[in-house]
Design an enzyme around this catalytic site. Structure first.
Site, PDB file in Angstrom:
ATOM      1  CG  ASP A  10      43.859  63.482  12.703  1.00  0.00           C
ATOM      2  OD1 ASP A  10      44.416  62.909  12.340  1.00  0.00           O
ATOM      3  OD2 ASP A  10      43.059  62.969  13.110  1.00  0.00           O
ATOM      4  CG  ASP A  52      39.582  62.496  10.793  1.00  0.00           C
ATOM      5  OD1 ASP A  52      39.767  61.286  11.308  1.00  0.00           O
ATOM      6  OD2 ASP A  52      38.481  62.839  11.072  1.00  0.00           O
ATOM      7  CG  HIS A  54      36.473  59.844   8.619  1.00  0.00           C
ATOM      8  ND1 HIS A  54      36.276  59.134   9.797  1.00  0.00           N
ATOM      9  CD2 HIS A  54      36.290  61.019   9.463  1.00  0.00           C
ATOM     10  CE1 HIS A  54      36.591  59.093  10.336  1.00  0.00           C
ATOM     11  NE2 HIS A  54      36.637  61.518  10.609  1.00  0.00           N
ATOM     12  CG  HIS A  71      35.443  65.812   9.731  1.00  0.00           C
ATOM     13  ND1 HIS A  71      34.654  65.703  10.049  1.00  0.00           N
ATOM     14  CD2 HIS A  71      36.582  65.037   9.880  1.00  0.00           C
ATOM     15  CE1 HIS A  71      34.726  64.828  11.505  1.00  0.00           C
ATOM     16  NE2 HIS A  71      35.835  64.316  11.120  1.00  0.00           N
ATOM     17  CE  LYS A  96      42.940  59.856  13.567  1.00  0.00           C
ATOM     18  NZ  LYS A  96      41.847  60.601  13.256  1.00  0.00           N
ATOM     19  CB  CYS A 140      42.467  63.200  16.762  1.00  0.00           C
ATOM     20  SG  CYS A 140      41.133  62.718  16.266  1.00  0.00           S
TER      21      CYS A 140
HETATM   22  C1  VGL Z   1      39.295  64.465  15.176  1.00  0.00           C
HETATM   23  C2  VGL Z   1      36.757  65.395  15.132  1.00  0.00           C
HETATM   24  C3  VGL Z   1      36.137  65.035  14.253  1.00  0.00           C
HETATM   25  C4  VGL Z   1      40.440  64.962  15.276  1.00  0.00           C
HETATM   26  C5  VGL Z   1      38.666  64.083  14.081  1.00  0.00           C
HETATM   27  O1  VGL Z   1      40.669  65.005  13.856  1.00  0.00           O
HETATM   28  O2  VGL Z   1      40.463  66.018  16.161  1.00  0.00           O
HETATM   29  N1  VGL Z   1      38.418  65.670  16.026  1.00  0.00           N
HETATM   30  N2  VGL Z   1      36.748  63.284  14.388  1.00  0.00           N
HETATM   31 ZN    ZN Z   2      36.235  62.718  11.513  1.00  0.00          ZN
END
Ligand code: VGL
Ligand code: ZN
Length: 195
Positions: A10, A52, A54, A71, A96, A140
């Site tokens: 990420d 990430d 979404h 985000h 994901k 993550c």
């Molecule tokens: C993450 C918070 C929300 C991460 C992803 O990649 O660590 N943290 N979504």
């Molecule tokens: Zn996230």
């Protein structure tokens, strides 16, 4: 036989300073990961990058009952990898958190474009050991490392290539201690050899 892969978790604009959910010093992981990428490429070892990814509406977001500001919405600039991260042409990207009711902190919840889960990708390539860096240590990265250990992979965490959110001060240190207690090795890039 190379049985080690690099897993970059990420490293996206929204998790870096200036992004929607910035991890303090999140961009500092980029130069270390670029050096790691070079080493893995030279060794002919796979490089995998999770992201990430979404939908606009997700129960992961505070507006819909979750914990986080909006985000890494699919196909936005915030969801793009950090522009200085030099991902190789043959990088394997796994995404994901695409479900509307899905947090998906672990890269083991991620899939390739054609729907192959990360674990299947790794098994098909004969990967037994993962070297992990990226964001965020306490979410993550933690979930991905624990997921890898549960599945029987050996895991090395690049402590110089991870940064955390620290919603509570000390969360990242706690997460690293937990990963270590469950069998991960905490290393720096200079300490490892890729084979
Ligand atoms: C993450 C918070 C929300 C991460 C992803 O990649 O660590 N943290 N979504
Ligand atoms: Zn996230």
């Amino acid at each position: 036989m190379v049985d080690t892969a690099l897993l970059i978790v990420d490293v996206q604009n929204d998790f870096c300073p200036g992004g929607a959910l910035p991890v303090p010093e999140g961009d500092k992981v980029v130069p270390v990961l670029n050096r790691a990428i070079d080493r893995f490429r030279q060794a002919g070892a796979p490089v995998i990058a999770s992201r990430d990814w979404h939908p606009e509406k997700s129960t992961h977001f505070a507006a819909y009952g979750g914990q986080w500001p909006v985000h890494c919405v699919q196909n936005t600039e915030g969801a793009a990898f950090h522009p200085d991260l030099r991902l190789p042409d043959d990088v394997i990207i796994v995404s994901k958190g695409m479900g509307e009711n899905e947090d998906a902190y672990s890269a083991f919840d991620a899939r390739t474009e054609d729907g192959t889960p990360l674990e299947s990708v790794l098994k098909a390539k004969g990967v037994k050991r993962l070297v992990v860096g990226g964001l965020a240590t306490d979410y993550c990265v933690r979930a991905s490392v624990l997921g890898a250990l549960e599945r029987g992979f050996e895991v090395l965490v690049l402590r110089d290539a991870v940064r955390g959110v620290d919603v509570q001060p000390g969360d990242s240190e706690k997460a690293l201690a937990e990963m270590q207690s469950k069998g991960a090795k905490l290393v720096t890039l200079e300490e490892i050899s890729v084979q």
